[in-house]
Design a protein around this motif. Structure first.
Motif, PDB file in Angstrom:
ATOM      1  N   ASN A 157     -61.788 -10.644  30.393  1.00  0.00           N
ATOM      2  CA  ASN A 157     -60.140 -11.395  29.440  1.00  0.00           C
ATOM      3  C   ASN A 157     -59.213 -10.255  29.850  1.00  0.00           C
ATOM      4  O   ASN A 157     -59.508  -8.619  29.655  1.00  0.00           O
ATOM      5  N   CYS A 158     -58.563 -10.977  30.398  1.00  0.00           N
ATOM      6  CA  CYS A 158     -56.956  -9.164  30.430  1.00  0.00           C
ATOM      7  C   CYS A 158     -55.631 -10.417  31.033  1.00  0.00           C
ATOM      8  O   CYS A 158     -55.874 -11.598  31.401  1.00  0.00           O
ATOM      9  N   LYS A 159     -55.303 -10.103  30.415  1.00  0.00           N
ATOM     10  CA  LYS A 159     -53.572 -10.869  30.807  1.00  0.00           C
ATOM     11  C   LYS A 159     -52.929 -10.843  31.544  1.00  0.00           C
ATOM     12  O   LYS A 159     -51.934 -11.558  31.567  1.00  0.00           O
ATOM     13  N   LYS A 204     -54.665   1.287  32.630  1.00  0.00           N
ATOM     14  CA  LYS A 204     -56.032   1.558  32.968  1.00  0.00           C
ATOM     15  C   LYS A 204     -56.450  -0.213  34.184  1.00  0.00           C
ATOM     16  O   LYS A 204     -56.478  -1.208  33.485  1.00  0.00           O
ATOM     17  N   GLY A 242     -58.096 -13.913  31.921  1.00  0.00           N
ATOM     18  CA  GLY A 242     -57.967 -12.818  32.891  1.00  0.00           C
ATOM     19  C   GLY A 242     -59.322 -13.770  34.371  1.00  0.00           C
ATOM     20  O   GLY A 242     -58.775 -14.360  34.032  1.00  0.00           O
ATOM     21  N   GLU A 297     -64.932  -1.948  27.720  1.00  0.00           N
ATOM     22  CA  GLU A 297     -64.096  -3.235  26.623  1.00  0.00           C
ATOM     23  C   GLU A 297     -62.760  -3.722  27.365  1.00  0.00           C
ATOM     24  O   GLU A 297     -62.593  -4.990  27.133  1.00  0.00           O
ATOM     25  N   HIS A 298     -61.334  -2.366  27.985  1.00  0.00           N
ATOM     26  CA  HIS A 298     -60.459  -3.237  27.443  1.00  0.00           C
ATOM     27  C   HIS A 298     -59.673  -2.953  29.144  1.00  0.00           C
ATOM     28  O   HIS A 298     -59.700  -1.809  29.848  1.00  0.00           O
ATOM     29  N   TYR A 299     -59.312  -3.951  29.192  1.00  0.00           N
ATOM     30  CA  TYR A 299     -58.214  -3.312  30.856  1.00  0.00           C
ATOM     31  C   TYR A 299     -57.519  -3.698  30.755  1.00  0.00           C
ATOM     32  O   TYR A 299     -56.390  -5.016  30.369  1.00  0.00           O
ATOM     33  N   ASP A 300     -56.065  -3.167  31.594  1.00  0.00           N
ATOM     34  CA  ASP A 300     -54.589  -3.347  31.460  1.00  0.00           C
ATOM     35  C   ASP A 300     -54.294  -4.802  32.418  1.00  0.00           C
ATOM     36  O   ASP A 300     -53.538  -5.269  32.534  1.00  0.00           O
TER      37      ASP A 300
END
Ligand SMILES: Cc1cc2nc3c(=O)[nH]c(=O)nc-3n(C[C@H](O)[C@H](O)[C@H](O)COP(=O)(O)OP(=O)(O)OC[C@H]3O[C@@H](n4cnc5c(N)ncnc54)[C@H](O)[C@@H]3O)c2cc1C
Length: 539
Positions: free
Chosen positions: A290-292, A48, A280, A22-25
């Motif tokens: 999506n990822c910053k 991650k 992202g 769901e989320h990656y750093d």
């Protein structure tokens, strides 16, 4: 032409949107040494990380492939500086948790055939010097002066690397110190620097005998990169036991340990940017991640010319910055399989560099003007002889790899065709070039006539297809004096959350890309966080 079966040697996890967390750093584009190093170090710091690789196997230029019972490496023939507890070795040990082992090549690890003369490079600082003096007894003074320049260059390297992570205002503050640490000769062309030491063109040719390792002949290359490579191999050449694919294979667990993953068949179409900040990436299948924090290791030409929206690249000045750099040469590869073990066939743990004459620049020029002119350099490597584990994986067989330059333009008319289906004209053209390279090999190793079981030829279009370099470039950007002074080739970009890594921000080479990964991680997390980690690596 017989249909080519795709390689079965694959590492990494096949991408599907449903397999993403769901989320990656952070998202890393490209799984070469630059991408894997950055991803592994960030993972070790608790991030991650999702690594996205467009190819069917991970590793970038460190990947290997298998066909017809043989296995070849595409972008690793030897690595230096790993025979003792050096910084390079400690970094490889850290990234691979000690699982990557190294096999030394012969003491004579490079042999240079220059016209009808034969010279060599020998492993060990003293041996290197003594060997040069033996080959050129009248040039002892020039040889000592050259070695002194290599030492000066070595002292400057760390400062040069560190400037890449400084903010522009910090760089300005440090200008006097950096100027003192990085003398002007480092940025001059290699030939001019050496011509001030000696007028023996054979000696200059031997000193520059590894020019293929950075892709530019001495009148075009930067002395700094020449010196880095010469120093890198001063203690000889080493080969990753088990094949070059073991490099990525041994690093990936570190990324997975923090919940990250290395996905293959994962082609990034676009880096998404809103209001000057990264949001992202969009994949080729249209899926958005999506990822910053996005780190691109796909090369700066790919990043700014293809992956970033054109208006963004333009408005941040990257479109015009790209005009100050150029792609490196394309290359031909010949991948050869033989029945019989390396020892039975007399294959050495020595790389061969075959040159028609000692003026490398003139030979390159002639070849670019006329395809039928002699190849300006033919490089021959014997991976199965270097790898003590090869016999376990492919008993009773051997492999050879040949590399030679070839411009992308020669192949451009087939650039839109699919790999393996580019038609008879392409096959005939490349097989003629391949046959010429095979002849070069037979001239040096006549005992191999009749022993070759299989061979295939790659062109710059293969590099484009498998590694994503648009001009099929061998080493990313060309290592010209101008490129080495571009201040924008650094990990941090002007777009918030977009970082660069890999060979384009430092130099080519597996170690160059690895050190670029260290710099990118440092720039991202800051000195306070990287300090303790580096202490662990270098303890
Ligand atoms: C023929 C040859 C011989 C060499 N020999 C040696 C040697 O003996 N010793 C040595 O030290 N070095 C050698 N090198 C150089 C060395 O392999 C490279 O400099 C180094 O591995 C580059 O690492 P990198 O991470 O910068 O780039 P790469 O390894 O090229 O990784 C970049 C990755 O990005 C991926 N990518 C690109 N676009 C996208 C996208 N849109 N989406 C997802 N992924 C994408 C590519 O597929 C690629 O895997 C050689 C290179 C070649 C070509």
């Amino acid at each position: 032409m017989a249909k080519l079966s795709p390689s079965t040697l694959r590492i990494g996890y096949r991408y599907r949107p449903s397999r993403l967390a769901e989320h990656y750093d952070a998202v890393v584009i490209g799984s070469g040494m630059g991408g894997l190093t950055t991803a592994a170090m960030l993972s070790d710091l608790g991030w991650k990380v999702c690594v996205l690789e467009q190819h069917y196997t991970a590793g970038g230029y460190t990947h290997s492939y298998e066909r017809n019972g043989y296995e070849w490496d595409v972008g690793v023939h030897y690595i230096g500086d790993v025979g003792a507890k050096t910084r390079t070795r400690q970094m490889f040990d850290y990234l691979s948790d000690g699982n990557l082992k190294w096999a030394p090549m012969d003491e004579e690890y490079d042999r240079f055939y220059i016209g009808d003369k034969i010279f060599c490079a020998k492993a060990g600082r003293q041996q290197f010097r003594d060997n040069l003096v033996t080959q050129f007894p009248d040039e002892q003074q020039a040889i000592e002066a050259y070695i002194a320049l290599l030492n000066d260059a070595g002292n400057a390297m760390t400062s040069i690397g560190m400037t890449r992570v400084l903010e522009p205002w910090q760089q300005t503050l440090m200008t006097p110190y950096l100027k003192w640490k990085t003398p002007d000769f480092l940025y001059r062309n290699t030939y001019d620097v050496l011509a001030e030491l000696t007028d023996d063109d054979d000696l200059i040719a031997v000193i520059c005998g590894q020019w293929g390792d950075m892709g530019l002949p001495p009148r075009q290359s930067t002395f700094m990169v020449h010196a880095m490579i010469a120093r890198h191999y001063l203690y000889g050449g080493f080969y990753p036991v088990g094949g070059s694919w073991r490099i990525a294979d041994s690093i990936i667990p570190k990324i997975q340990a923090s919940g990250g993953e290395v996905f293959t068949y994962a082609s990034v179409e676009r880096i998404n940017v809103e209001d000057g900040a990264v949001t992202g990436v969009t994949m080729k299948d249209g899926h958005r991640i999506n990822c910053k924090q996005v780190i691109s290791t796909a090369g700066v030409i790919n990043t700014f010319d293809h992956l970033l929206p054109a208006d963004v690249a333009e408005s941040f000045g990257y479109s015009s910055a790209l005009k100050s750099v150029e792609p490196s040469f394309g290359h031909l590869g010949v991948y050869i399989g033989l029945k019989g073990r390396a020892e039975e066939l007399g294959l050495p743990k020595t790389n061969f560099w075959i040159y028609p004459e000692n003026n490398y620049d003139a030979a390159v020029e002639r070849f670019l003007e006329n395809k039928d002119a002699p190849f300006p350099v033919v490089y021959i490597s014997f991976p199965s002889a270097k790898d003590p584990d090869y016999e376990n994986r492919h008993p009773g067989t051997s492999t050879i790899e040949i590399v030679a330059p070839a411009p992308y333009e020669w192949f451009k008319e087939w650039q839109d065709e699919t790999w393996g289906k580019r038609g008879d004209d392409y096959e005939t053209f490349k097989s003629n070039l391949g046959d010429r390279l095979m002849e070069e090999m037979y001239k040096k190793l006549p005992q191999l006539r009749g022993k070759v079981d299989y061979y295939e030829v790659s062109t710059p279009l293969s590099t484009n297809w498998f590694a994503g370099y648009t001009q099929g470039e061998l080493y990313g950007l060309a290592h010209t004096p101008s490129r080495m002074q571009q201040k924008w080739l650094r990990p941090k970009t002007k777009i918030s959350g977009l970082w660069l890594s890999g060979q384009d921000i430092l130099t080519c080479g597996v170690t160059g890309a690895m050190m670029a990964g260290v710099l990118t991680t440092t720039a991202m997390v800051g000195m306070r966080k990287i300090g303790p980690l580096m202490k662990r690596v270098y303890s």
